[in-house]
Write a protein that holds these residues in place. Structure first.
Motif, PDB file in Angstrom:
ATOM      1  N   UNK A   1       0.864  -1.178   0.000  1.00 42.06           N
ATOM      2  CA  UNK A   1       0.000   0.000   0.000  1.00 42.06           C
ATOM      3  C   UNK A   1       0.901   1.229   0.000  1.00 42.06           C
ATOM      4  N   UNK A   2       0.972   1.938  -1.148  1.00 47.81           N
ATOM      5  CA  UNK A   2       1.946   3.009  -1.315  1.00 47.81           C
ATOM      6  C   UNK A   2       1.590   4.263  -0.529  1.00 47.81           C
ATOM      7  N   UNK A   3       0.331   4.563  -0.346  1.00 44.72           N
ATOM      8  CA  UNK A   3      -0.045   5.702   0.461  1.00 44.72           C
ATOM      9  C   UNK A   3      -0.120   7.025  -0.282  1.00 44.72           C
ATOM     10  N   UNK A   4      -0.948   7.103  -1.323  1.00 40.81           N
ATOM     11  CA  UNK A   4      -1.095   8.352  -2.062  1.00 40.81           C
ATOM     12  C   UNK A   4      -2.434   8.386  -2.782  1.00 40.81           C
ATOM     13  N   UNK A   5      -2.907   9.590  -3.068  1.00 38.53           N
ATOM     14  CA  UNK A   5      -4.042   9.783  -3.956  1.00 38.53           C
ATOM     15  C   UNK A   5      -3.506  10.117  -5.335  1.00 38.53           C
ATOM     16  N   UNK A   6      -4.060   9.486  -6.359  1.00 40.55           N
ATOM     17  CA  UNK A   6      -3.668   9.767  -7.734  1.00 40.55           C
ATOM     18  C   UNK A   6      -4.915  10.172  -8.514  1.00 40.55           C
ATOM     19  N   UNK A   7      -4.889  11.363  -9.088  1.00 42.31           N
ATOM     20  CA  UNK A   7      -5.979  11.864  -9.909  1.00 42.31           C
ATOM     21  C   UNK A   7      -5.569  11.767 -11.379  1.00 42.31           C
ATOM     22  N   UNK A   8      -6.508  11.406 -12.236  1.00 46.30           N
ATOM     23  CA  UNK A   8      -6.198  11.337 -13.655  1.00 46.30           C
ATOM     24  C   UNK A   8      -7.411  10.970 -14.483  1.00 46.30           C
ATOM     25  N   UNK A   9      -7.195  10.808 -15.770  1.00 48.75           N
ATOM     26  CA  UNK A   9      -8.250  10.444 -16.714  1.00 48.75           C
ATOM     27  C   UNK A   9      -8.080   8.979 -17.084  1.00 48.75           C
ATOM     28  N   UNK A  10      -9.179   8.227 -17.064  1.00 42.85           N
ATOM     29  CA  UNK A  10      -9.089   6.793 -17.292  1.00 42.85           C
ATOM     30  C   UNK A  10     -10.044   6.362 -18.399  1.00 42.85           C
ATOM     31  N   UNK A  11      -9.603   5.368 -19.166  1.00 38.89           N
ATOM     32  CA  UNK A  11     -10.447   4.755 -20.177  1.00 38.89           C
ATOM     33  C   UNK A  11     -10.582   5.572 -21.445  1.00 38.89           C
ATOM     34  N   UNK A  12     -11.288   4.993 -22.408  1.00 33.88           N
ATOM     35  CA  UNK A  12     -11.496   5.655 -23.694  1.00 33.88           C
ATOM     36  C   UNK A  12     -12.312   6.938 -23.544  1.00 33.88           C
ATOM     37  N   UNK A  13     -13.175   6.979 -22.531  1.00 32.92           N
ATOM     38  CA  UNK A  13     -14.000   8.168 -22.294  1.00 32.92           C
ATOM     39  C   UNK A  13     -13.253   9.243 -21.501  1.00 32.92           C
ATOM     40  N   UNK A  14     -12.054   8.924 -21.029  1.00 41.33           N
ATOM     41  CA  UNK A  14     -11.231   9.867 -20.263  1.00 41.33           C
ATOM     42  C   UNK A  14     -12.031  10.444 -19.086  1.00 41.33           C
ATOM     43  N   UNK A  15     -12.533   9.529 -18.262  1.00 39.91           N
ATOM     44  CA  UNK A  15     -13.341   9.915 -17.106  1.00 39.91           C
ATOM     45  C   UNK A  15     -12.423  10.406 -15.990  1.00 39.91           C
TER      46      UNK A  15
END
Length: 314
Positions: free
Chosen positions: A77-91
């Motif tokens: 468990x690395x211990x961080x929040x990661x925000x980003x765009x995921x999938x073909x829809x870039x959610x």
């Protein structure tokens, strides 16, 4: 000026809306506009942190830098929040790379603190992943359980994350849990597995049994958990699910079967009972859990990304 430490900003008895607002504001102020209102949150369990490795436009925050967050101490468990765009829809999505556990000494309010912050950021769907042991012999190592319901042993004993004053801004005093795991999202999970041509039986619906840990279950405890209806057993997930549902967030639970739980009676020392000797089952260890997660990481990544792509746009 560096952000205040969690000890300065979060009292485990303080459940006022202000403590969650402070964390949400801290994150939103440091995120680009395309990421500051994520619609999906994903909690990555043991060995499954790689789920966050393929997102686009990633922005990360260490837990210790976020007001109100505690730190994860568990290997894998690395211990961080990661925000980003995921999938073909870039959610826009937020990943919790490493979760907090009751057995680490955290309170249930601390464990579930991030979920309420997610709600304040705009999250509508929570996907909880993790690793579990199989109580039911209908499951095998490497299968993925799609949670339909749960049994909370700590909760039945009085350890519920909603214990204490209710935060009415999030939800009611007595929230129902009979619909904790969203049916439509479960249907989408099976459609995603079919789309990816996973072998039939890779996914199977399951009842998740939550125990406190950190010791693994005795054989007698495992038989008891099986007797009361548990298919899989783990040391996480349920507190976050309870708080998510209290907040009105829809939940999908995916759990990787990492080991078979020793459930037989084992060897008998009584000579008069020699004919009743059971099979000596192997002992489970955390390294086995992490290794299974590593081996199935790619499949889990594909599954989660496909599920998100199949969720209808609102």
């Amino acid at each position: 000026m560096p952000p205040p430490t969690h000890d300065q900003t979060y009292n485990t008895e303080d459940v006022s809306i202000a403590v969650f607002t402070a964390a949400a504001n801290y994150l939103r102020a440091r995120l680009p506009s395309e990421l500051n209102s994520p619609k999906v949150a994903i909690i990555c369990g043991s060995g499954l942190g790689q789920l966050a490795d393929t997102i686009e436009n990633k922005v990360e925050f260490a837990y210790e830098d976020i007001p109100g967050f505690v730190s994860s101490t568990v290997p894998g468990h690395l211990g961080k929040l990661a925000f980003g765009l995921i999938g073909d829809k870039r959610i826009p999505t937020v990943f919790m790379v490493g979760r907090f556990h009751f057995y680490e000494g955290h309170t249930l309010k601390q464990i579930t603190f991030p979920v309420r912050v997610f709600k304040m950021l705009g999250v509508e769907i929570l996907i909880v992943t993790g690793a579990t042991g199989a109580l039911s012999r209908e499951f095998k190592v490497g299968m993925i359980g799609v949670t339909t319901d749960h049994i909370s042993l700590p909760g039945l004993a009085g350890n519920n994350p909603l214990f204490g004053p209710n935060v009415s801004a999030f939800g009611p005093r007595f929230p129902p849990m009979s619909n904790a795991y969203d049916y439509d999202l479960r249907v989408i999970a099976f459609k995603a597995a079919d789309y990816l041509r996973f072998p039939t039986g890779t996914l199977k619906e399951a009842i998740y049994t939550f125990v406190g840990g950190p010791s693994f279950e005795t054989r007698a405890e495992a038989r008891y958990l099986s007797l009361i209806g548990g298919d899989l057993v783990g040391m996480s997930t349920v507190p976050e699910v309870i708080v998510a549902r209290h907040c009105g967030i829809k939940v999908l639970g995916l759990t990787l079967v990492s080991n078979m739980v020793a459930i037989g009676k084992g060897k008998c020392a009584d000579p008069a009972e020699q004919d009743l000797n059971g099979i000596e089952e192997p002992l489970v260890n955390h390294e086995e859990v992490l290794q299974t997660g590593k081996e199935r990481a790619l499949d889990m990544q594909k599954l989660v990304k496909t599920i998100i792509d199949l969720i209808p746009s609102t």
